[in-house]
Design an enzyme around this catalytic site. Structure first.
Site, PDB file in Angstrom:
ATOM      1  CE  LYS A  10      -4.008  -2.139   2.220  1.00  0.00           C
ATOM      2  NZ  LYS A  10      -5.030  -1.978   3.286  1.00  0.00           N
ATOM      3  CE1 TYR A  50      -9.504  -2.685   0.407  1.00  0.00           C
ATOM      4  CE2 TYR A  50      -8.617  -0.666  -0.527  1.00  0.00           C
ATOM      5  CZ  TYR A  50      -8.434  -1.869   0.138  1.00  0.00           C
ATOM      6  OH  TYR A  50      -7.182  -2.264   0.537  1.00  0.00           O
ATOM      7  CG  PHE A  58     -13.216   1.685   7.450  1.00  0.00           C
ATOM      8  CD1 PHE A  58     -12.815   1.110   6.246  1.00  0.00           C
ATOM      9  CD2 PHE A  58     -13.814   0.871   8.398  1.00  0.00           C
ATOM     10  CE1 PHE A  58     -13.009  -0.238   5.978  1.00  0.00           C
ATOM     11  CE2 PHE A  58     -14.022  -0.492   8.148  1.00  0.00           C
ATOM     12  CZ  PHE A  58     -13.610  -1.038   6.927  1.00  0.00           C
ATOM     13  NE  ARG A  86      -7.223 -13.004   4.998  1.00  0.00           N
ATOM     14  CZ  ARG A  86      -7.639 -11.747   4.960  1.00  0.00           C
ATOM     15  NH1 ARG A  86      -7.391 -10.984   3.910  1.00  0.00           N
ATOM     16  NH2 ARG A  86      -8.300 -11.236   5.973  1.00  0.00           N
ATOM     17  CB  THR A  92      -7.209  -5.783   9.721  1.00  0.00           C
ATOM     18  OG1 THR A  92      -7.693  -6.882   8.954  1.00  0.00           O
ATOM     19  CG2 THR A  92      -7.526  -4.481   9.022  1.00  0.00           C
ATOM     20  NE  ARG A 103      -2.520  -5.801   6.969  1.00  0.00           N
ATOM     21  CZ  ARG A 103      -3.598  -6.442   6.552  1.00  0.00           C
ATOM     22  NH1 ARG A 103      -4.054  -7.485   7.236  1.00  0.00           N
ATOM     23  NH2 ARG A 103      -4.224  -6.047   5.463  1.00  0.00           N
ATOM     24  CG  ASN A 113      -3.800  -2.384   6.708  1.00  0.00           C
ATOM     25  OD1 ASN A 113      -3.662  -1.949   5.566  1.00  0.00           O
ATOM     26  ND2 ASN A 113      -4.770  -3.216   7.038  1.00  0.00           N
ATOM     27  CG  HIS A 116      -5.666  -5.931  -0.114  1.00  0.00           C
ATOM     28  ND1 HIS A 116      -6.819  -5.913   0.631  1.00  0.00           N
ATOM     29  CD2 HIS A 116      -5.924  -6.712  -1.205  1.00  0.00           C
ATOM     30  CE1 HIS A 116      -7.746  -6.638   0.005  1.00  0.00           C
ATOM     31  NE2 HIS A 116      -7.231  -7.139  -1.116  1.00  0.00           N
ATOM     32  CD  GLU A 127      -9.265  -8.489  -3.501  1.00  0.00           C
ATOM     33  OE1 GLU A 127      -8.154  -9.038  -3.316  1.00  0.00           O
ATOM     34  OE2 GLU A 127      -9.947  -8.026  -2.567  1.00  0.00           O
TER      35      GLU A 127
HETATM   36  P1  CMP Z   1      -7.434  -4.479   3.724  1.00  0.00           P
HETATM   37  O1  CMP Z   1      -6.984  -5.821   4.138  1.00  0.00           O
HETATM   38  O2  CMP Z   1      -6.900  -3.859   2.494  1.00  0.00           O
HETATM   39  O3  CMP Z   1      -9.034  -4.500   3.632  1.00  0.00           O
HETATM   40  C1  CMP Z   1      -9.851  -3.398   3.907  1.00  0.00           C
HETATM   41  C2  CMP Z   1      -9.071  -2.255   4.453  1.00  0.00           C
HETATM   42  O4  CMP Z   1      -9.867  -1.311   5.148  1.00  0.00           O
HETATM   43  C3  CMP Z   1      -8.097  -2.737   5.508  1.00  0.00           C
HETATM   44  O5  CMP Z   1      -7.082  -3.477   4.931  1.00  0.00           O
HETATM   45  C4  CMP Z   1      -7.697  -1.421   6.146  1.00  0.00           C
HETATM   46  O6  CMP Z   1      -6.777  -0.686   5.324  1.00  0.00           O
HETATM   47  C5  CMP Z   1      -9.034  -0.711   6.135  1.00  0.00           C
HETATM   48  N1  CMP Z   1      -9.728  -0.839   7.429  1.00  0.00           N
HETATM   49  C6  CMP Z   1     -10.258  -1.950   7.952  1.00  0.00           C
HETATM   50  N2  CMP Z   1     -10.836  -1.676   9.145  1.00  0.00           N
HETATM   51  C7  CMP Z   1     -10.667  -0.365   9.345  1.00  0.00           C
HETATM   52  C8  CMP Z   1     -11.043   0.520  10.393  1.00  0.00           C
HETATM   53  N3  CMP Z   1     -11.715   0.095  11.463  1.00  0.00           N
HETATM   54  N4  CMP Z   1     -10.698   1.809  10.280  1.00  0.00           N
HETATM   55  C9  CMP Z   1     -10.029   2.239   9.192  1.00  0.00           C
HETATM   56  N5  CMP Z   1      -9.643   1.450   8.143  1.00  0.00           N
HETATM   57  C10 CMP Z   1      -9.964   0.161   8.247  1.00  0.00           C
END
Ligand code: CMP
Length: 140
Positions: A10, A50, A58, A86, A92, A103, A113, A116, A127
């Site tokens: 990212k 997304y 969010f 993963r 996450t 992460r 984070n 992905h 995807e």
């Molecule tokens: P990703 O695995 O790319 O999938 C969805 C993304 O949403 C996640 O990683 C984070 O970047 C973001 N995300 C998930 N939960 C939250 C949250 N509670 N607040 C902000 N961003 C979030």
């Protein structure tokens, strides 16, 4: 079973200069990189990617973050690749991520984070072609 998964390094991780370290972990874990592209997403591209999260509080912030700078989009292949990528990423929320995960080591927040990964075969099936055509993939 051999699987393919979409991985994204990212914008926060690219900006920090740790994309190479993350790629190195991917290679050391034995994944085959079938495709890779450095790209700066538009708001529309991030929103479409997304879309499954569009009702989440969010969503707008996540889409803005994903457009802040270039990201590195990859297709990884390997045995049980979806779960194994993963596991390598970690939870996450980096505060919940296990020691030694990407992460835990590189993410700044639950939003920024670092990486992905597709969360299921159905997600990977959406995807991967979102970013790559079949001709972009280099099987070995
Ligand atoms: P990703 O695995 O790319 O999938 C969805 C993304 O949403 C996640 O990683 C984070 O970047 C973001 N995300 C998930 N939960 C939250 C949250 N509670 N607040 C902000 N961003 C979030």
């Amino acid at each position: 079973m051999t699987e393919r998964t979409l991985a994204i390094i990212k914008p926060d991780a690219v900006a920090k200069g740790v994309a190479g370290q993350i790629l190195s972990r991917i290679e050391r874990a034995g994944f085959t990189i079938l495709a890779a592209r450095l790209t700066r997403l538009s708001r529309e591209q991030a929103g479409g990617f997304y879309a499954v999260h569009r009702e989440r509080p969010f969503y707008a912030s996540l889409c803005a973050f994903m457009t802040e700078g270039p990201c590195l989009v990859l297709v990884l292949e390997g045995d049980d690749a979806i779960r194994r990528w993963r596991d390598l990423m970690g939870a996450t929320d980096p505060a919940q991520a296990a020691p030694g995960t990407i992460r835990r080591d590189f993410a700044s927040s639950i939003e920024a984070n670092a990486v992905h990964g597709s969360d299921s075969p159905a997600s990977a099936a959406f995807e991967i072609p979102y970013f790559f055509s079949a001709l972009d993939l280099c099987p070995r």
